[in-house]
Design a protein around this motif. Structure first.
Motif, mmCIF file in Angstrom:
data_model
loop_
_atom_site.group_PDB
_atom_site.id
_atom_site.type_symbol
_atom_site.label_atom_id
_atom_site.label_comp_id
_atom_site.label_asym_id
_atom_site.label_seq_id
_atom_site.Cartn_x
_atom_site.Cartn_y
_atom_site.Cartn_z
ATOM 1 N N MET A 59 34.244 35.794 48.412
ATOM 2 C CA MET A 59 34.439 34.881 47.281
ATOM 3 C C MET A 59 35.120 35.617 46.133
ATOM 4 O O MET A 59 36.016 35.083 45.481
ATOM 5 C CB MET A 59 33.103 34.285 46.830
ATOM 6 N N PHE A 60 34.700 36.845 45.910
ATOM 7 C CA PHE A 60 35.298 37.641 44.850
ATOM 8 C C PHE A 60 36.787 37.864 45.124
ATOM 9 O O PHE A 60 37.631 37.671 44.254
ATOM 10 C CB PHE A 60 34.570 38.982 44.731
ATOM 11 N N ARG A 64 40.101 36.972 43.022
ATOM 12 C CA ARG A 64 40.939 38.094 42.597
ATOM 13 C C ARG A 64 42.404 37.833 42.931
ATOM 14 O O ARG A 64 43.282 38.079 42.129
ATOM 15 C CB ARG A 64 40.445 39.385 43.251
ATOM 16 N N TYR A 65 42.660 37.319 44.110
ATOM 17 C CA TYR A 65 44.049 37.184 44.553
ATOM 18 C C TYR A 65 44.654 35.818 44.298
ATOM 19 O O TYR A 65 45.856 35.645 44.423
ATOM 20 C CB TYR A 65 44.167 37.603 46.018
ATOM 21 N N LYS A 66 43.855 34.850 43.915
ATOM 22 C CA LYS A 66 44.393 33.519 43.633
ATOM 23 C C LYS A 66 44.280 33.156 42.158
ATOM 24 O O LYS A 66 44.759 32.118 41.745
ATOM 25 C CB LYS A 66 43.654 32.464 44.463
ATOM 26 N N TYR A 71 39.587 32.696 33.248
ATOM 27 C CA TYR A 71 38.314 33.404 33.274
ATOM 28 C C TYR A 71 37.473 32.878 34.429
ATOM 29 O O TYR A 71 37.371 31.677 34.634
ATOM 30 C CB TYR A 71 37.524 33.160 31.982
ATOM 31 N N VAL A 72 36.866 33.814 35.155
ATOM 32 C CA VAL A 72 35.910 33.467 36.202
ATOM 33 C C VAL A 72 34.678 34.330 35.962
ATOM 34 O O VAL A 72 34.777 35.552 35.828
ATOM 35 C CB VAL A 72 36.467 33.728 37.617
ATOM 36 N N SER A 103 37.392 45.963 44.588
ATOM 37 C CA SER A 103 37.332 44.616 44.011
ATOM 38 C C SER A 103 37.930 44.526 42.613
ATOM 39 O O SER A 103 38.233 43.445 42.137
ATOM 40 C CB SER A 103 35.901 44.088 44.012
ATOM 41 N N MET A 104 38.132 45.639 41.954
ATOM 42 C CA MET A 104 38.818 45.661 40.665
ATOM 43 C C MET A 104 38.244 44.671 39.653
ATOM 44 O O MET A 104 38.934 43.798 39.141
ATOM 45 C CB MET A 104 40.315 45.427 40.840
ATOM 46 N N VAL A 105 36.972 44.817 39.368
ATOM 47 C CA VAL A 105 36.317 43.988 38.357
ATOM 48 C C VAL A 105 36.983 44.268 37.017
ATOM 49 O O VAL A 105 37.234 45.418 36.660
ATOM 50 C CB VAL A 105 34.815 44.332 38.282
#
Length: 176
Positions: A59-60, A64-66, A71-72, A103-105
């Protein structure tokens, strides 16, 4: 921008995510673990926790890619699941650290356990010393993975204001 909200159980992560998604006109990704655990007819197992972690990660990555800059707010994160594995099973699947790294938060909010504990059938760590210990473990993990974060205390509307201040301060000083 992806913001993860983390902290011990019963610190208001869900309530805060709802308020922040409304404030920033963003999206909320609910806590998958709760949904999953409420759907199974048995006490969770190692395999259940790994399933939860894999779904959380997928889900993350999907956001991330879409994500088009919206803001999420994630009402949990793999760091919580990693600590869950450590505390309950004494072992963490090898892929978890790499997933956290990749994941690059953008930013995390680490919630203080300074609000009253609310019992719930899925919650396990209600003692004040347990909550503080978990808070410290989450903080260590955020620092280990070099995830920018703000510690948020207070209750109710003050907690929301403190979170908004943390996010806005991060954005003001974030390297371009």
């Amino acid at each position: 921008m992806i913001v993860v909200v983390t902290g011990p159980e019963s610190v208001g992560k869900t309530t805060l995510c709802r308020a922040l998604s409304a404030h920033y006109h963003g999206m909320l990704e609910p806590e998958y673990a709760r949904t999953y655990l409420e759907s199974i007819p048995h006490h969770y197992t190692y395999d259940d926790v790994e399933h939860i972690a894999r779904i959380q990660y997928m889900m993350f990555l999907d956001y991330r890619y879409k994500n088009d800059g919206q803001y999420v707010f994630f009402d949990t994160y793999l760091i919580i699941t990693k600590i869950w594995f450590q505390k309950v099973y004494g072992v963490v699947p090898q892929w978890i650290d790499e997933a956290i790294l990749s994941s690059m938060v953008d930013f995390a909010l680490l919630l203080e356990p300074d609000v009253p504990w609310e019992a719930d059938p899925l919650r396990e760590n209600g003692a004040a010393e347990q909550r503080r210990h978990l808070f410290n473990l989450y903080k260590q993990e955020l620092e280990y993975f070099k995830i920018p974060y703000s510690i948020v205390g207070g209750s109710g509307e003050q907690r929301v204001k403190n979170s908004v201040n943390g996010i806005d301060t991060f954005l003001r000083y974030k390297p371009k």
